[in-house]
Write a protein that holds these residues in place. Sequence first.
Motif, short mmCIF file in Angstrom:
data_model
loop_
_atom_site.label_atom_id
_atom_site.label_comp_id
_atom_site.label_asym_id
_atom_site.label_seq_id
_atom_site.Cartn_x
_atom_site.Cartn_y
_atom_site.Cartn_z
N ALA A 46 39.06 32.25 42.22
CA ALA A 46 38.67 32.36 43.85
C ALA A 46 39.20 33.70 44.03
O ALA A 46 38.47 34.24 44.88
CB ALA A 46 39.81 31.29 44.44
N ASN A 47 40.12 34.46 43.68
CA ASN A 47 40.25 35.80 44.18
C ASN A 47 39.28 36.67 43.71
O ASN A 47 38.92 37.85 44.35
CB ASN A 47 41.61 36.23 43.37
N PHE A 48 38.54 36.46 42.56
CA PHE A 48 37.21 37.16 42.34
C PHE A 48 35.99 36.96 43.15
O PHE A 48 35.57 38.22 43.77
CB PHE A 48 36.58 36.95 41.06
N PHE A 49 36.04 35.68 43.92
CA PHE A 49 35.11 35.70 45.02
C PHE A 49 35.43 36.15 46.01
O PHE A 49 34.50 37.14 46.97
CB PHE A 49 35.00 34.15 45.34
N ALA A 50 36.76 36.49 46.47
CA ALA A 50 37.21 36.99 47.61
C ALA A 50 37.05 38.49 47.67
O ALA A 50 36.63 39.08 48.68
CB ALA A 50 38.78 36.73 47.70
N GLU A 51 37.26 38.87 46.29
CA GLU A 51 37.05 40.39 46.21
C GLU A 51 35.56 40.84 46.45
O GLU A 51 35.22 41.98 46.80
CB GLU A 51 37.15 40.74 44.71
#
Length: 198
Positions: free
Chosen positions: A19-24
Motif C-alpha cells: 500500500a505504501n508503494f502505491f502511496a509513494e
Amino acid sequence: MTKVIGLTGGIGSGKTTIANFFAEMGVPVYIADDEAKKVMKSESIVQQIKTTFGNSLFEGEILNRAKLAEIVFKDADKLAQLNAIVHPAVKQDFELWLQENKNHSHVVYEAAILFESGRYKDCDVIITVTVPEEIRIERVLKRDNTTREQVLNRMKMQWDDEKRISRSNFVINNSNLKIAREEVVKILKILNIKQNQS
C-alpha cells in the motif's frame, strides 16, 4: 468516477508495505485496519462493544484490544458480532474519505478481510499480496507481541491464498521487496494510472 483498487492478503503478507508503494507513486491509500482502530474509539462504538462484550474489556474508557482479539479470534460468532459493529462505521468513514479524494482516477482500499467482509463487491480491481505461510508467521511474531497459536487462530479466520487469488485481478508475491515494487509499477501501467498523479 474514482475507481477503487482493493488490496488484500493474509496476516503478515506485507499488504501495508505494498500500500505504501502505491502511496509513494501518488495513489491515495485507505488502510481499513488503521481506520477501524480510530472508529473503535468513538463513543457509539465503545458503547456497542461494552453492550456486546461487557465492561471487563475496558480500563476506564480504553479498550484492551489484546483481550478483545483473544476472544474474537477463537470464536467465529464473536468475530462476526464485532465485525457487525465496526464494519458499517468503517464503510461510512471510507465513503467520506472517497469524496475527499474524488479528483483521483484511482484509490487503494487496503483490508485484510476484503473478501470475508463483502467489501470486495465495492472494488473495481482486486490485488492479493502473497508470501509463504511460514514467512508470514515469522513476520507477525516479530511485529506483534503474540504467540504462534494466536497467529494461527487469526489465519484460520481468514480465507487462504488460493481462495483469494481465484477472485483477484492481480497477485503480488511480496517475498522480495524490489520485485514487489516493480509489480506495483506494472499494475499502474496496466491500469493506465499516472505515477505521482497528485
